[in-house]
Motif scaffolding. Sequence first.
Motif, mmCIF file in Angstrom:
data_model
loop_
_atom_site.group_PDB
_atom_site.id
_atom_site.type_symbol
_atom_site.label_atom_id
_atom_site.label_comp_id
_atom_site.label_asym_id
_atom_site.label_seq_id
_atom_site.Cartn_x
_atom_site.Cartn_y
_atom_site.Cartn_z
ATOM 1 N N LEU A 10 0.803 -1.394 -0.426
ATOM 2 C CA LEU A 10 0.138 -0.073 0.003
ATOM 3 C C LEU A 10 0.955 1.298 -0.166
ATOM 4 C CD1 LEU A 10 -2.979 -1.093 2.448
ATOM 5 C CD2 LEU A 10 -3.131 -1.158 0.242
ATOM 6 N N LEU A 11 1.858 1.321 0.283
ATOM 7 C CA LEU A 11 2.495 2.280 0.657
ATOM 8 C C LEU A 11 3.654 2.619 -0.654
ATOM 9 C CD1 LEU A 11 4.360 4.460 2.504
ATOM 10 C CD2 LEU A 11 5.801 2.660 3.483
ATOM 11 N N ARG A 12 3.859 1.290 -0.730
ATOM 12 C CA ARG A 12 4.694 1.892 -1.785
ATOM 13 C C ARG A 12 2.989 2.121 -3.175
ATOM 14 N NH1 ARG A 12 6.402 -3.005 -2.578
ATOM 15 N NH2 ARG A 12 4.372 -4.015 -3.895
ATOM 16 N N LEU A 13 2.358 2.279 -3.462
ATOM 17 C CA LEU A 13 1.199 2.299 -4.746
ATOM 18 C C LEU A 13 1.292 3.983 -4.133
ATOM 19 C CD1 LEU A 13 -1.401 -0.589 -4.270
ATOM 20 C CD2 LEU A 13 0.271 -0.210 -6.335
ATOM 21 N N VAL A 14 1.488 4.043 -2.813
ATOM 22 C CA VAL A 14 0.984 5.587 -2.546
ATOM 23 C C VAL A 14 1.464 5.957 -3.034
ATOM 24 C CG1 VAL A 14 0.851 7.131 -0.944
ATOM 25 C CG2 VAL A 14 -0.715 5.233 -0.733
ATOM 26 N N PRO A 32 -9.345 0.547 7.896
ATOM 27 C CA PRO A 32 -9.674 1.399 9.494
ATOM 28 C C PRO A 32 -7.848 1.494 9.021
ATOM 29 C CG PRO A 32 -11.165 0.026 9.068
ATOM 30 C CD PRO A 32 -10.871 -0.174 7.622
ATOM 31 N N GLU A 33 -6.827 0.383 9.110
ATOM 32 C CA GLU A 33 -5.716 0.507 9.743
ATOM 33 C C GLU A 33 -4.966 0.717 8.398
ATOM 34 O OE1 GLU A 33 -2.219 -3.133 9.108
ATOM 35 O OE2 GLU A 33 -4.112 -3.860 8.601
ATOM 36 N N ALA A 34 -5.170 0.847 7.660
ATOM 37 C CA ALA A 34 -4.951 1.951 5.944
ATOM 38 C C ALA A 34 -4.467 3.567 6.834
ATOM 39 C CB ALA A 34 -5.304 1.836 5.265
ATOM 40 N N ARG A 35 -5.869 4.310 7.172
ATOM 41 C CA ARG A 35 -5.786 4.980 8.020
ATOM 42 C C ARG A 35 -5.224 5.620 8.856
ATOM 43 N NH1 ARG A 35 -11.092 4.982 9.687
ATOM 44 N NH2 ARG A 35 -12.126 5.203 7.279
ATOM 45 N N SER A 36 -4.891 4.448 10.263
ATOM 46 C CA SER A 36 -4.027 4.682 11.077
ATOM 47 C C SER A 36 -2.629 4.233 11.305
ATOM 48 C CB SER A 36 -5.064 4.170 12.294
ATOM 49 O OG SER A 36 -4.900 2.964 11.724
ATOM 50 N N ARG A 37 -2.311 3.354 9.826
ATOM 51 C CA ARG A 37 -1.310 2.640 9.932
ATOM 52 C C ARG A 37 -0.431 4.668 9.863
ATOM 53 N NH1 ARG A 37 0.575 -2.848 9.917
ATOM 54 N NH2 ARG A 37 2.526 -3.015 9.248
ATOM 55 N N ARG A 38 0.872 3.826 10.715
ATOM 56 C CA ARG A 38 2.689 5.055 10.531
ATOM 57 C C ARG A 38 3.869 3.978 9.705
ATOM 58 N NH1 ARG A 38 1.383 9.891 12.917
ATOM 59 N NH2 ARG A 38 -1.180 10.374 14.172
ATOM 60 N N TRP A 39 4.372 4.433 9.567
ATOM 61 C CA TRP A 39 5.722 4.514 8.777
ATOM 62 C C TRP A 39 7.030 5.029 9.385
ATOM 63 C CZ3 TRP A 39 1.400 4.088 6.004
ATOM 64 C CH2 TRP A 39 0.985 2.437 5.567
ATOM 65 N N ARG A 41 10.564 5.816 11.260
ATOM 66 C CA ARG A 41 10.979 6.527 12.640
ATOM 67 C C ARG A 41 9.818 8.034 12.938
ATOM 68 N NH1 ARG A 41 14.058 10.204 14.298
ATOM 69 N NH2 ARG A 41 14.813 10.950 12.212
ATOM 70 N N LEU A 42 9.453 8.289 12.707
ATOM 71 C CA LEU A 42 8.645 9.330 12.368
ATOM 72 C C LEU A 42 7.544 9.285 12.897
ATOM 73 C CD1 LEU A 42 10.767 11.910 10.533
ATOM 74 C CD2 LEU A 42 10.721 11.833 13.177
ATOM 75 N N GLY A 43 7.538 8.011 11.964
ATOM 76 C CA GLY A 43 5.993 7.731 12.157
ATOM 77 C C GLY A 43 4.805 8.095 10.840
ATOM 78 N N ASP A 44 5.374 8.643 9.814
ATOM 79 C CA ASP A 44 4.828 9.283 8.677
ATOM 80 C C ASP A 44 3.707 8.095 8.241
ATOM 81 O OD1 ASP A 44 6.738 11.090 8.427
ATOM 82 O OD2 ASP A 44 7.379 10.237 7.030
ATOM 83 N N THR A 45 1.939 9.334 7.897
ATOM 84 C CA THR A 45 1.311 8.369 7.509
ATOM 85 C C THR A 45 1.292 8.295 6.023
ATOM 86 O OG1 THR A 45 -0.312 10.467 7.432
ATOM 87 C CG2 THR A 45 -0.300 9.029 9.427
ATOM 88 N N LEU A 46 -0.328 7.408 5.075
ATOM 89 C CA LEU A 46 -0.180 7.356 4.100
ATOM 90 C C LEU A 46 0.095 8.993 2.888
ATOM 91 C CD1 LEU A 46 -2.554 4.178 3.546
ATOM 92 C CD2 LEU A 46 -0.014 4.736 2.581
ATOM 93 N N LEU A 47 -1.199 9.833 4.604
ATOM 94 C CA LEU A 47 -0.658 10.942 3.155
ATOM 95 C C LEU A 47 0.254 12.031 3.470
ATOM 96 C CD1 LEU A 47 -4.095 12.296 2.941
ATOM 97 C CD2 LEU A 47 -3.381 13.054 5.116
ATOM 98 N N HIS A 48 1.088 11.956 4.188
ATOM 99 C CA HIS A 48 2.274 12.561 4.441
ATOM 100 C C HIS A 48 2.931 12.017 3.428
ATOM 101 C CE1 HIS A 48 1.662 13.307 8.761
ATOM 102 N NE2 HIS A 48 2.371 14.131 8.813
ATOM 103 N N HIS A 49 3.085 10.688 2.519
ATOM 104 C CA HIS A 49 4.163 10.173 1.855
ATOM 105 C C HIS A 49 3.164 10.836 0.736
ATOM 106 C CE1 HIS A 49 6.634 7.777 3.503
ATOM 107 N NE2 HIS A 49 6.017 7.006 4.568
ATOM 108 N N ALA A 50 2.194 10.393 0.548
ATOM 109 C CA ALA A 50 1.316 11.339 -1.224
ATOM 110 C C ALA A 50 1.802 12.779 -0.902
ATOM 111 C CB ALA A 50 0.016 10.916 -1.118
ATOM 112 N N ALA A 51 1.263 13.827 -0.451
ATOM 113 C CA ALA A 51 1.823 15.316 -0.229
ATOM 114 C C ALA A 51 3.198 15.133 -0.694
ATOM 115 C CB ALA A 51 1.586 15.292 1.259
ATOM 116 N N ARG A 52 4.321 14.628 0.324
ATOM 117 C CA ARG A 52 5.754 14.378 -0.124
ATOM 118 C C ARG A 52 5.933 14.272 -1.586
ATOM 119 N NH1 ARG A 52 8.316 10.860 3.587
ATOM 120 N NH2 ARG A 52 7.226 12.870 4.639
#
Length: 368
Positions: A10-14, A32-39, A41-52
């Motif tokens: 999921l992270l790779r696709l984002v 629910p898990e995709a919404r709350s999952r963190r990646w 050391r800093l705990g980035d969400t899928l939203l952080h990765h998409a924005a970056r």
Amino acid sequence: MAERERPRRLLRLVQEGRLDLLRDELHPEDIPEARSRRWGRLGDTLLHHAARMGHRDVLEFLVRELGMDVEVANGDYKRPIHEAASMGHGECVSFLLERGASVDCLKKADWTPLMMACTRKNLEVISSLVEHGANPLLRNKDGWNCFHIASREGHPEVLRYLLDVSPGIWDTESTIRRTPLHTAAMHGCSRVVELLLERCHYRPDSRDKCGVTPFMDAIQNGHLDIARMLLEKHQACPTALDALGAQALHRAAVTAQDGSLQFLVAELGVDVNGRATSLRIPALHYAAKEGHGHTILTLLSLGADLQAQDGKSRSALHAAVAGQQAEATRILLRAGLRDTPDGSGTLAQQLARKPEVIQVFQESQVTT
């Protein structure tokens, strides 16, 4: 194994912006898990990765269809809008602002999205943030506002815009009293320095907390075009003293800026044997202590007194050996400087610690 690989997929696709595959991959029970999952050391969400990564369509899908919070923060308190602004992704910034993202939210060290945006030359993003109410006068924990940051990055176009929307923004100092002019001079941003001298009103030879002037910053980093500009357009003083009583000459000796030394002495007539601090230390001593052999030779060629001693009767050789600088010691010995008038080797016995330095003295005694 497949279940454990699923979050990674999921992270790779984002990150790759594969919205079509992301839709196919996400089942209702996974949301629910995709919404709350963190990646990470800093705990980035899928939203952080998409924005970056600048994937506006993925960002919109995560917010509108998965219900992710545009204000979600990672371990550094960084929001998705910080990510989008720092990477210059205008469409992502606009979408997040439309969805109610706070325009002046603070991440760690009190950086705003506008400050992050000013690390890049992207007026579209910067103007979008300002038009949505971003305050350009806010300062981070180091006392820098966005104008100071843009000065460091060397973006005159950004600086012109900021001066237009906030004419007094130039009048700022960091917590250690450094101005944007100091910063631009230090980083060699000549076009920025030219703009600051034209449109702002910095005092000539303004000093930071250590007494360093913009001219000193330019000299000790080898930016001679800026040093000349400050002399001609800002009446900089080439022999001004910092808080410890050192001139630009001494600071250039520390940083091994031979071109700056040539400029100061040969062109401006600065005394190559001028002393610094209450200990009356010559530039030659500074170069020796740092082990800058080529700078020692440059200073000697400019007329530095090889036999000069500081206020504690220490020669440049004392400085070189105290710093355990073998090559500098060798150069000074070859130039004819001795540790004691009778060449008895007292200095070597007292100060030399490294085998390489001891060997230099042994070689010198054999050759003499």
